[in-house]
Design an enzyme around this catalytic site. Structure first.
Site, PDB file in Angstrom:
ATOM      1  N   GLY A  37      40.123  -0.615  54.701  1.00 39.54           N
ATOM      2  CA  GLY A  37      38.602  -0.874  55.115  1.00 39.54           C
ATOM      3  C   GLY A  37      38.136  -2.287  54.647  1.00 39.54           C
ATOM      4  O   GLY A  37      37.103  -2.636  54.078  1.00 39.54           O
ATOM      5  N   GLY A  40      34.958  -4.353  55.654  1.00 34.54           N
ATOM      6  CA  GLY A  40      34.047  -3.513  55.712  1.00 34.54           C
ATOM      7  C   GLY A  40      32.958  -4.246  54.717  1.00 34.54           C
ATOM      8  O   GLY A  40      33.184  -4.753  53.646  1.00 34.54           O
ATOM      9  N   ASP A  41      31.622  -3.786  54.583  1.00 34.62           N
ATOM     10  CA  ASP A  41      30.727  -4.033  53.778  1.00 34.62           C
ATOM     11  C   ASP A  41      30.874  -3.445  52.319  1.00 34.62           C
ATOM     12  O   ASP A  41      30.706  -4.348  51.259  1.00 34.62           O
ATOM     13  CB  ASP A  41      29.203  -3.391  54.166  1.00 34.62           C
ATOM     14  CG  ASP A  41      28.510  -4.450  55.161  1.00 34.62           C
ATOM     15  OD1 ASP A  41      29.258  -5.471  55.427  1.00 34.62           O
ATOM     16  OD2 ASP A  41      27.509  -4.151  55.725  1.00 34.62           O
ATOM     17  N   LEU A  42      31.378  -2.236  52.071  1.00 33.23           N
ATOM     18  CA  LEU A  42      31.583  -1.629  50.790  1.00 33.23           C
ATOM     19  C   LEU A  42      32.656  -2.513  50.170  1.00 33.23           C
ATOM     20  O   LEU A  42      32.527  -3.015  48.969  1.00 33.23           O
ATOM     21  CB  LEU A  42      32.252  -0.170  51.115  1.00 33.23           C
ATOM     22  CG  LEU A  42      32.513   0.335  49.741  1.00 33.23           C
ATOM     23  CD1 LEU A  42      31.408   0.445  48.486  1.00 33.23           C
ATOM     24  CD2 LEU A  42      33.197   1.811  50.127  1.00 33.23           C
ATOM     25  N   GLU A 249      13.518   4.793  45.215  1.00 33.63           N
ATOM     26  CA  GLU A 249      13.942   3.387  45.997  1.00 33.63           C
ATOM     27  C   GLU A 249      12.534   2.796  46.597  1.00 33.63           C
ATOM     28  O   GLU A 249      11.803   3.732  47.020  1.00 33.63           O
ATOM     29  CB  GLU A 249      14.851   3.439  47.031  1.00 33.63           C
ATOM     30  CG  GLU A 249      16.331   3.466  46.434  1.00 33.63           C
ATOM     31  CD  GLU A 249      17.277   3.506  47.362  1.00 33.63           C
ATOM     32  OE1 GLU A 249      18.685   2.895  46.820  1.00 33.63           O
ATOM     33  OE2 GLU A 249      17.268   3.898  48.472  1.00 33.63           O
ATOM     34  N   HIS A 273      25.039  12.508  43.142  1.00 32.43           N
ATOM     35  CA  HIS A 273      24.814  11.321  42.167  1.00 32.43           C
ATOM     36  C   HIS A 273      23.982  12.293  41.199  1.00 32.43           C
ATOM     37  O   HIS A 273      24.310  12.532  39.626  1.00 32.43           O
ATOM     38  CB  HIS A 273      23.826  10.287  42.506  1.00 32.43           C
ATOM     39  CG  HIS A 273      24.517   9.626  43.577  1.00 32.43           C
ATOM     40  ND1 HIS A 273      25.997   9.183  43.210  1.00 32.43           N
ATOM     41  CD2 HIS A 273      24.058   8.598  44.431  1.00 32.43           C
ATOM     42  CE1 HIS A 273      26.379   8.288  44.304  1.00 32.43           C
ATOM     43  NE2 HIS A 273      25.257   7.966  44.998  1.00 32.43           N
ATOM     44  N   TYR A 401      14.330   5.907  25.249  1.00 28.60           N
ATOM     45  CA  TYR A 401      13.263   5.954  24.592  1.00 28.60           C
ATOM     46  C   TYR A 401      12.666   7.280  24.214  1.00 28.60           C
ATOM     47  O   TYR A 401      12.944   7.963  25.313  1.00 28.60           O
ATOM     48  CB  TYR A 401      12.355   4.725  24.953  1.00 28.60           C
ATOM     49  CG  TYR A 401      11.420   5.194  26.213  1.00 28.60           C
ATOM     50  CD1 TYR A 401      10.444   5.736  26.539  1.00 28.60           C
ATOM     51  CD2 TYR A 401      12.115   4.779  27.422  1.00 28.60           C
ATOM     52  CE1 TYR A 401       9.982   6.077  27.815  1.00 28.60           C
ATOM     53  CE2 TYR A 401      11.461   4.968  28.786  1.00 28.60           C
ATOM     54  CZ  TYR A 401      10.503   5.467  28.743  1.00 28.60           C
ATOM     55  OH  TYR A 401       9.833   5.942  30.165  1.00 28.60           O
ATOM     56  N   TRP A 509       5.499   2.936  29.936  1.00 27.17           N
ATOM     57  CA  TRP A 509       6.812   2.430  29.039  1.00 27.17           C
ATOM     58  C   TRP A 509       6.648   0.908  29.596  1.00 27.17           C
ATOM     59  O   TRP A 509       6.810   0.838  30.991  1.00 27.17           O
ATOM     60  CB  TRP A 509       7.759   3.234  29.256  1.00 27.17           C
ATOM     61  CG  TRP A 509       8.881   2.480  28.461  1.00 27.17           C
ATOM     62  CD1 TRP A 509       9.042   2.418  27.198  1.00 27.17           C
ATOM     63  CD2 TRP A 509      10.012   1.791  29.144  1.00 27.17           C
ATOM     64  NE1 TRP A 509      10.264   1.581  26.817  1.00 27.17           N
ATOM     65  CE2 TRP A 509      10.912   1.328  28.284  1.00 27.17           C
ATOM     66  CE3 TRP A 509      10.455   1.548  30.555  1.00 27.17           C
ATOM     67  CZ2 TRP A 509      11.983   0.552  28.384  1.00 27.17           C
ATOM     68  CZ3 TRP A 509      11.558   0.971  30.667  1.00 27.17           C
ATOM     69  CH2 TRP A 509      12.608   0.312  29.598  1.00 27.17           C
TER      70      TRP A 509
END
Length: 514
Positions: A37, A40-42, A249, A273, A401, A509
């Site tokens: 690939g 491709g972008d990745l 995001e 994730h 923190y 913060w």
């Protein structure tokens, strides 16, 4: 200068006095890295730049390593090099333009289909020619296949690699494959994909990459938890009220609407994730730092998660999402979700883990927020100041923190919330934090699977979320509309509050400046 001298000189310029807990070393001998690939972008935005950074630091000596790009697009070696040249930027190189030119000369391109023998036979001949040129004994070389491809072609590509591109004999060399998420869309599809790949390769050869496991602060979690006596007695249901793991995001799908609509925010972010981060926050201390011991403990956490309740889920979709021409007008796909997970074990019984992810929100950040319980018998009456929190900022502005209540300077006995702060940009001024892909590709070369997802771990993760995802797919659960640039649906904050999270008002913060 020989490859050993080149590698030693490069690595010496990046040495630090820190103690390394990774005892793996790079093997010597011929190494071929094949990026499938490649057009491709990745590949051009992540894979090739990560390889370039490793090259600049001496981990890919030019006398040992060759890189092959493979894709259907019919282009020349130079055309591929020109496509990726603009993405090769490094502040870790003394002579960047020279290093870019030398790195690009390591790259050769082969064009072919993903499901036909001819292209892979051609690729194998190109790899074999490189190995022969390095006087590598047949079977002693190393072949790393990076599948920067959609999962739909994984089975055919793996079959072609198995049939035509493996090491011909076992004389100390190896063949490994790296596969990108998403690993399926639900439990059945993930298990089918795992079975198809598992028929062709052994589990130690398969590296399921989740780039969140390569982030600096995520990799710091085990050290924080198990190398500091301070946290050992505090890290349990007696002291911790709730844990938030947040991904935000400030932009929408931006041209990826058609792809995103197939998956949604839970499949895209939460099921992989954020769930991986939860495992590291909640797991018990492993027997050792061996990859299998660490992954055993992560699986135990996932197997202890109770079924998700519908009333502990809030879904959202930002207004304007369906204006994207690639998104169906009546899409039910969530662009925001808050999901509460509960772990049924001795350490975490009764502690809600609040997983939250969304697009087109009012800020961009990813963080872990561990909120402690109220102080019993509070003589200062300082609940209005908020609770103690330990916050790990994963991105941007990496930091850790601890929010504490302290006396406000002055003559009066007034309390105020402040923090003990370890901001990486300030503390480690001359240290460049590696990109996640860079670190994980190096792990695959070393054969270290600690930061990769094992098959039973993947299965356990899908078992948690598949019932909820099927409910969304069938239209049983509907997302609430929210304004772009907002915090998301108001119901999400209400759910967090109901679960026990107490928001601190008036405290923000601010990353320290030099």
């Amino acid at each position: 200068m020989g490859s050993g001298e080149w590698c030693l000189q490069k690595r010496d310029s990046f040495k630090s006095d820190s103690f390394s807990i990774n005892e793996n070393v790079l093997e010597t001998g011929c190494l071929s890295i094949i990026v499938l690939g490649a057009s491709g972008d990745l590949a051009k935005k992540k894979t090739f730049p990560a390889l370039f950074h490793l090259y600049c630091q001496g981990f890919l000596p030019p006398d040992e390593v060759h890189i092959f790009g493979y894709a259907r697009t019919k282009i020349s070696d130079d055309e591929l090099r020109n496509r990726i040249r603009g993405y090769l930027v490094s502040d870790r190189s003394a002579s960047p333009s020279e290093d870019v030119s030398k790195f690009l000369q390591l790259i050769k391109y082969v064009s072919g289909s993903y499901d036909a023998a001819e292209g892979f036979q051609l690729l194998d001949r190109a790899i074999a020619a490189h190995e022969f040129s390095k006087s590598s004994q047949e079977g002693s070389s190393r072949r790393l296949f990076y599948l920067a491809l959609p999962p739909s072609v994984y089975p055919s590509v793996c079959r072609m690699i198995r049939q035509y591109c493996m090491n011909k004999s076992d004389l100390g060399g190896w063949t490994r494959i790296v596969v990108e998420k998403p690993f399926g869309k639900d439990l059945d599809s993930a298990e089918q994909l795992s079975a198809q790949i598992g028929e062709l390769f052994e589990e130690p050869q398969i590296y399921r990459i989740d780039h969140y496991l390569g982030k600096e602060l995520v990799q710091n979690l085990l050290v924080l938890r198990f190398a500091n006596r301070l946290f050992l007695p505090l890290w349990n249901r007696d002291n911790i009220d709730n844990v938030q793991i947040v991904f935000r995001e400030d932009f929408g799908t931006e041209g990826r609407g058609g792809y995103f609509d197939e998956y949604g925010i839970i499949r895209d972010i939460i099921q992989n994730h954020l769930l991986q981060v939860l495992c590291l926050v909640a797991m018990e201390k492993p027997v050792s730092l061996k990859p299998e011991h660490i992954r055993d403990e992560k699986v135990k956490v996932l197997q202890s998660v109770l079924p998700i309740k519908d009333e502990e889920v809030v879904l959202g979709q930002y207004e304007g999402y369906t204006d994207d021409p690639t998104v169906p007008d009546h899409s039910n796909t969530p662009t925001f979700a808050t999901v509460i997970l509960r772990i049924h074990n001795e350490r975490w019984e009764g502690v809600p883990f609040i997983l939250k992810a969304g697009k087109a929100l009012n800020s961009r950040k990813a963080e872990i927020r561990v909120q402690f319980k109220d102080v019993p018998g509070d003589i200062f009456k300082c609940k209005k100041q908020g609770r103690n929190e330990f916050v790990i900022r994963l991105q941007p502005s990496e930091a850790m923190y601890m929010k504490l209540t302290v006396k406000q300077p002055g003559l009066e006995m007034l309390t105020v919330q402040s923090e003990l702060d370890l901001s990486y940009r300030q503390r480690y001024q001359n240290v460049t934090i590696p990109e996640a892909y860079e670190r994980l590709i190096l792990d695959t070369i070393r054969g270290d699977q600690q930061h990769f997802v094992r098959r039973d771990e993947l299965k356990a993760a899908w078992e948690i979320f598949t019932p909820l995802l099927h409910g969304i797919d069938n239209g049983e659960l509907k997302p609430t509309l929210y304004q772009p640039g907002s915090r998301g649906p108001a119901e999400a904050d209400e759910l967090s509050a109901k679960a026990g999270y107490v928001q601190t008002h008036g405290y923000i913060w601010i990353p320290p400046t030099l």
